[in-house]
Enzyme design. Structure first.
Site, mmCIF file in Angstrom:
data_model
loop_
_atom_site.group_PDB
_atom_site.id
_atom_site.type_symbol
_atom_site.label_atom_id
_atom_site.label_comp_id
_atom_site.label_asym_id
_atom_site.label_seq_id
_atom_site.Cartn_x
_atom_site.Cartn_y
_atom_site.Cartn_z
ATOM 1 N N VAL A 1 10.545 -4.805 0.778
ATOM 2 C CA VAL A 1 9.234 -4.684 1.410
ATOM 3 C C VAL A 1 9.554 -4.257 2.839
ATOM 4 O O VAL A 1 10.065 -5.044 3.625
ATOM 5 C CB VAL A 1 8.441 -6.003 1.385
ATOM 6 N N PRO A 2 9.295 -2.988 3.162
ATOM 7 C CA PRO A 2 9.809 -2.404 4.403
ATOM 8 C C PRO A 2 9.011 -2.781 5.658
ATOM 9 O O PRO A 2 8.329 -1.943 6.260
ATOM 10 C CB PRO A 2 9.734 -0.907 4.121
ATOM 11 N N CYS A 3 9.120 -4.032 6.081
ATOM 12 C CA CYS A 3 8.403 -4.460 7.281
ATOM 13 C C CYS A 3 8.872 -3.682 8.511
ATOM 14 O O CYS A 3 8.155 -3.598 9.500
ATOM 15 C CB CYS A 3 8.542 -5.957 7.492
ATOM 16 N N HIS A 4 10.051 -3.056 8.420
ATOM 17 C CA HIS A 4 10.575 -2.255 9.526
ATOM 18 C C HIS A 4 9.794 -0.960 9.716
ATOM 19 O O HIS A 4 9.991 -0.277 10.714
ATOM 20 C CB HIS A 4 12.063 -1.967 9.288
ATOM 21 N N ARG A 5 8.904 -0.625 8.801
ATOM 22 C CA ARG A 5 8.087 0.586 8.954
ATOM 23 C C ARG A 5 6.743 0.292 9.619
ATOM 24 O O ARG A 5 5.907 1.173 9.748
ATOM 25 C CB ARG A 5 7.862 1.255 7.591
#
Length: 163
Positions: A137-141
């Site tokens: 889950v790409p919270c870095h995006r």
């Protein structure tokens, strides 16, 4: 936390990471920690369990995560997550975050708007801050309103490594 049946540690370009799984899919992922012991404690989620060889689907997920962290483009959207213990709002946030293509970013406010909950940027950030599946889950995006890294979820240093 969903009951994990096993976990594995693995080396990546950013350091040693971990993944836990159960019968319904991935239950937790972990980025590098201060020590291997801290990583093991985090991925085990406070439960006494031993590291195990990853079953085929998890081994394939590990291979893809390693490649992604080495620079490959992969959105990991098809990896199966066990969301049984995840609140419904968080599930929606995670699904919407997973729909953001690699190399793109959106603000917390934009993600809230995409969810149909304008004004819920802080709640979106809190959900991402509790994300048990970093990288998958790409919270870095998700970025702050001014485009800077950080904000409500993962520390900026971790986000910078995971673009």
């Amino acid at each position: 936390m969903a009951h994990a049946t096993g976990y594995a540690l693995f080396d990546t370009a950013i350091g040693r990471c971990a993944i836990a799984w159960g019968a319904r899919g991935i239950t937790r992922c972990a980025l590098p920690a201060a020590s291997e012991e801290a990583l093991r404690r985090h991925i085990a989620g406070g439960r006494a369990q031993a590291e195990q060889p990853a079953p085929p689907a998890i081994a394939a997920a590990i291979t893809r995560i390693v490649a992604l962290l080495a620079g490959a483009r992969d959105d990991l959207r098809d990896l199966v997550l066990d969301l049984d213990d995840i609140p419904e709002f968080h599930r929606r946030v995670f699904a919407t975050a997973r729909a953001i293509a690699p190399g793109n970013t959106v603000t917390y406010g934009e993600l809230a708007r995409r969810l149909g909950t304008p004004g819920a940027a802080r709640a979106v950030g809190q959900a991402l801050g509790a994300n048990p599946f970093p990288i998958v889950v790409p919270c870095h995006r998700i970025v702050a309103a001014d485009g800077s890294l950080g904000g409500f979820s993962a520390p900026a240093a971790a986000q910078a490594r995971c673009r």
